[in-house]
Design an enzyme around this catalytic site. Structure first.
Site, PDB file in Angstrom:
ATOM      1  N   THR A 110       0.474  -1.179  -0.372  1.00 13.25           N
ATOM      2  CA  THR A 110       0.521  -0.052   0.054  1.00 13.25           C
ATOM      3  C   THR A 110       0.525   0.972   0.607  1.00 13.25           C
ATOM      4  O   THR A 110       2.053   1.129   0.936  1.00 13.25           O
ATOM      5  CB  THR A 110      -1.023  -0.292   1.697  1.00 13.25           C
ATOM      6  OG1 THR A 110      -1.490   0.885   1.181  1.00 13.25           O
ATOM      7  CG2 THR A 110      -0.086  -0.047   2.496  1.00 13.25           C
TER       8      THR A 110
ATOM      9  N   TYR B 240      -1.078   0.432  10.147  1.00 16.67           N
ATOM     10  CA  TYR B 240      -1.465  -0.546   8.892  1.00 16.67           C
ATOM     11  C   TYR B 240      -0.785  -0.749   8.458  1.00 16.67           C
ATOM     12  O   TYR B 240       0.066  -1.583   7.914  1.00 16.67           O
ATOM     13  CB  TYR B 240      -3.574  -0.086   8.448  1.00 16.67           C
ATOM     14  CG  TYR B 240      -3.131  -0.609   6.570  1.00 16.67           C
ATOM     15  CD1 TYR B 240      -3.370  -2.083   6.842  1.00 16.67           C
ATOM     16  CD2 TYR B 240      -3.231   0.583   6.036  1.00 16.67           C
ATOM     17  CE1 TYR B 240      -3.334  -2.395   5.201  1.00 16.67           C
ATOM     18  CE2 TYR B 240      -3.223   0.222   4.720  1.00 16.67           C
ATOM     19  CZ  TYR B 240      -3.503  -1.020   4.299  1.00 16.67           C
ATOM     20  OH  TYR B 240      -3.590  -1.190   2.964  1.00 16.67           O
TER      21      TYR B 240
END
Ligand code: UDP
Length: 329
Positions: free
Chosen positions: A119, A143
Site C-alpha cells: 500500500t 496498517y
C-alpha cells in the site's frame, strides 16, 4: 507443483475476488484461502474455496499440500486506518504473523513465487509529490507499518531462501467488475465511494466528509483512485513477470492524478444525476493529506495499461454494482 494453480489469500474479498476472475480468464486455477472475516462465500466464483485462517500454520500446510500452488497472491489483511489507530496490536499480529505463516508454508511446500498486495500507506504524507517505488517510506499508522514490515520480510526471505516476489503498492481501489459478477461489499462499509453511493441511494442519511481544513486545493484530502479491474490485471502481469524472469520487484499502481473528496462528490453527482447528502465533519485520525502514486515502472516493465481508471468510469461501475449486486453469505 500444479503449474497453473495460484493460492489467493483473501480471494473472498473485494480485490481478491476480482483477482480470481482475472486469473481464471488468464488460464489459472485460483484457489481462495479466506477466513470470511470480511469476505463473502458468495464472492468465490472462479475457483475452489478453502476456508482457513493465516494464524493457523497447520491449516495452511494442509492447503499447500492439497493444491501444490505454483504461486501465491496475498491479499488477506485487515486494512482500516481508523481501526489501526485504535488497535495497533491487532494490525501487527494479524497482518505480520499471518504473512510470516504464509511465507513459511509456501516455502515448505516448494512454492517460491509471491505476489503481495502492499500500500501507498507505507509512505505516510507526501503532499504534492507523485510517489514512486524509490520514495522513502514513513508510514503514519500501524496498517501502513504492518505492510511495510511484510515488504521487508519478503526481502529477507528472498536473500535466505530465494523467494521471488512482486510487491504492488496501491491505495484507493474503486469500481467493480463491468460484468457485475463481483463488486465491493464491506460490512461495515468505511470507504468513500460506496458510502457516498449509499447516501445517494438513501441507504444512509449522509456522507460525512472527514476534514475540510487540509492544505489542499479545496481543503479535503487527495487520493489516487484506481479501478479494481485494472489493478488485478497488473497482478496477473506481475505473475507472468515472476514466471518469466524471477526476482524481486516493487511496482506502484496509480494513475498519477489525485482527486479531492469534494471532486469525487462532484463526479458522483454527474454520474448518478443525483444530489449527494453531505455532512462536513472533522479530520479522521491517521489520514494522510495527499497520496498520489505513479505507475511508470509498471507500464514500462509489466506493460500495464489501465483501461477503466477514470473517476467517471470507476463511479459508474461502482454505481451499477451498488444498484444490482450484493452477497448473501
Ligand atoms: N472519507 C471521507 N468520509 C468517509 C470515508 C472517507 O471523507 O466516510 C475520505 C477519507 O478521509 C480519505 C478519502 O475519503 O481522504 C478516502 O478514504 P477511504 O476510507 O475510502 O480510503 P483510504 O484513503 O483511507 O484508504
Amino acid at each position: 507443483m500444479a503449474d497453473r494453480t495460484v493460492l489467493v489469500t483473501g480471494g473472498a474479498g473485494y480485490i481478491g475476488s476480482h483477482a480470481c476472475k482475472a486469473l481464471k480468464a488468464a488460464g489459472y486455477v485460483p484457489v481462495t484461502f479466506d477466513n470470511l472475516s470480511t469476505g463473502w462465500r458468495d464472492a468465490v466464483r472462479f475457483g475452489p474455496f478453502e476456508q482457513g485462517d493465516l494464524a493457523d500454520p497447520s491449516r495452511l500446510a494442509e492447503v499447500f499440500a492439497r493444491w501444490q500452488p505454483a504461486a501465491v497472491m496475498h491479499f488477506a489483511a485487515i486494512s482500516l486506518v481508523g481501526e489501526a489507530m485504535r488497535d495497533p496490536g491487532t494490525y501487527w499480529r494479524v497482518n505480520v504473523t499471518g504473512a510470516l505463516n504464509l511465507i513459511e508454508a509456501a516455502l515448505a511446500s516448494g512454492c517460491r513465487d509471491f505476489v503481495f498486495s502492499s500500500t501507498c500507506a507505507t509512505y505516510g504524507d507526501r503532499d504534492g509529490v507523485v510517489l514512486d517505488e524509490d520514495a522513502v517510506q514513513t508510514p503514519l499508522n500501524a496498517y501502513g507499518k504492518s505492510k511495510m514490515a511484510i515488504e521487508q520480510m519478503l526481502g529477507d526471505f528472498a536473500a535466505s531462501h530465494g523467494l521471488n516476489s512482486v510487491i504492488f503498492r496501491y491505495f484507493n481501489v474503486a469500481g467493480a467488475d463491468a460484468e457485475g459478477e463481483v463488486g465491493e461489499f464491506h460490512r461495515p462499509e468505511t470507504h468513500l465511494i460506496p458510502l457516498m453511493l449509499d447516501a445517494i441511494a438513501g441507504k444512509r442519511p449522509a456522507l460525512t466528509v472527514f476534514g475540510t481544513d487540509y492544505p489542499t486545493r479545496d481543503g479535503t484530502c487527495v487520493r489516487d483512485y484506481v479501478h479494481v479491474t485494472d489493478l488485478v490485471d497488473a497482478h496477473v502481469a506481475g505473475l507472468h513477470w515472476l514466471e518469466s524472469g524471477r526476482g524481486n520487484r516493487v511496482f506502484c499502481l496509480g494513475t498519477g492524478t489525485g482527486f479531492t473528496v469534494r471532486e469525487v462528490i462532484a463526479q458522483s453527482r454527474n454520474v448518478t444525476n443525483r444530489e449527494v447528502p453531505v455532512v462536513w465533519g472533522d479530520r479522521r485520525p491517521g489520514d494522510a493529506v495527499s497520496l498520489v502514486c505513479g505507475s511508470e515502472r509498471a507500464r514500462r516493465e509489466l506493460g500495464w495499461k489501465p483501461a477503466r481508471s477514470t473517476l467517471a468510469t470507476m463511479i459508474a461501475d461502482a454505481w451499477r454494482w451498488h444498484q444490482t449486486g450484493h452477497y448473501e453469505t
